[in-house]
Write a protein that holds these residues in place. Structure first.
Motif, PDB file in Angstrom:
ATOM      1  N   GLU A   3       0.851  -1.194   0.000  1.00  0.00           N
ATOM      2  CA  GLU A   3       0.000   0.000   0.000  1.00  0.00           C
ATOM      3  C   GLU A   3       0.883   1.239   0.000  1.00  0.00           C
ATOM      4  O   GLU A   3       1.744   1.395   0.872  1.00  0.00           O
ATOM      5  N   LYS A   4       0.659   2.151  -0.953  1.00  0.00           N
ATOM      6  CA  LYS A   4       1.418   3.396  -1.014  1.00  0.00           C
ATOM      7  C   LYS A   4       0.830   4.385  -0.008  1.00  0.00           C
ATOM      8  O   LYS A   4      -0.315   4.828  -0.149  1.00  0.00           O
ATOM      9  N   LEU A  30      -2.863   7.472   0.475  1.00  0.00           N
ATOM     10  CA  LEU A  30      -3.882   7.332   1.514  1.00  0.00           C
ATOM     11  C   LEU A  30      -4.095   8.660   2.224  1.00  0.00           C
ATOM     12  O   LEU A  30      -3.158   9.441   2.397  1.00  0.00           O
ATOM     13  N   GLN A  73      -7.030   6.814   6.468  1.00  0.00           N
ATOM     14  CA  GLN A  73      -6.578   5.533   5.919  1.00  0.00           C
ATOM     15  C   GLN A  73      -5.198   5.154   6.466  1.00  0.00           C
ATOM     16  O   GLN A  73      -4.939   3.985   6.754  1.00  0.00           O
ATOM     17  N   VAL A 114      -3.992   1.833   8.718  1.00  0.00           N
ATOM     18  CA  VAL A 114      -2.812   0.991   8.475  1.00  0.00           C
ATOM     19  C   VAL A 114      -2.013   0.861   9.766  1.00  0.00           C
ATOM     20  O   VAL A 114      -1.572  -0.242  10.142  1.00  0.00           O
TER      21      VAL A 114
END
Length: 226
Positions: free
Chosen positions: A68-69, A73, A77, A81
């Motif tokens: 996930e970049k 986000l 978001q 994470v």
């Protein structure tokens, strides 16, 4: 790779102009690795740790956590994470003074909606040898005990990644050694990826890899192979 950076940079604007804190960094960290980031004060170690954890945003480049970049986000978001995949241990412990040891450890699990938060917290505090201190507040605990509470809190929810910023920096040598042993023992049992910033050369040598920051540039130390 669990963690990957591509051309990661950090710049800030000062009264004297633009200051480059991190020059482009490309690195990869696999699941289960233990990695120490070392270097002089002001070399960019803590800045790099903050970027890897999604606590700060880069000026350029990307951090990927589990593919996930983080740059793609929003803050909510990124917070998810962190809640789902990341644990933290800070030099200053950062326990909440108004909560007991048990409540401090429970808090991240409760925020994540774990119905078994109390049971998880009790088990972790038992693992760090604090079963008799569950209902003590931080100001009733020694520095070593507070750091053990912080370790238990960091491991609740079994995070994929554990970031530690000078985890023994505020402890005397004997207590620090005890906390180090506990940290690596719990890390091995859980299979968590451990990334720590430290000034302690002996602590760094206990990690599988040592990354050295020098004026915002990252280099990997070559380890002797037996």
């Amino acid at each position: 790779m669990l963690i990957q950076t591509t051309q990661l940079e950090k710049k800030v604007t000062t009264s004297e102009g633009e200051l480059q804190i991190l020059h482009p960094i490309n690195m990869q960290i696999a699941a289960g690795e233990t990695v120490a980031i070392v270097g002089a004060s002001g070399s960019g170690k803590s800045t790099l740790l903050s970027l890897l954890a999604g606590l700060d945003l880069s000026s350029a480049g990307d951090v990927l956590i589990d593919n996930e970049k983080l740059s793609e986000l929003d803050e909510e978001q990124r917070a998810k994470v962190r809640a789902d995949k990341i644990g933290f241990i800070f030099q200053s412990f950062l326990l909440i003074p108004s909560l007991t040891a048990l409540e401090n450890v429970m808090l991240p699990a409760e925020l994540a909606g774990h119905k078994t938060a109390e049971q998880e917290a009790r088990e972790l505090l038992a693992q760090v040898g604090l079963s008799e201190r569950l209902h003590h507040y931080p100001n009733q605990l020694s520095g070593g005990e507070q750091q053990r509470v912080a370790i238990a809190r960091a491991f609740i929810g079994t995070p994929k990644i554990l970031f530690a910023d000078e985890p023994t920096g505020n402890l005397d040598k004997k207590t620090g050694n005890t906390v180090e042993d506990l940290l690596f023992d719990m890390n091995a049992k859980s299979g968590t990826t451990l990334i720590m910033v430290t000034h302690d050369g002996e602590l760094a040598k206990r990690c599988q890899r040592i990354l050295r920051m020098d004026a915002g540039r990252l280099n990997e130390e070559q380890r002797d192979v037996a």
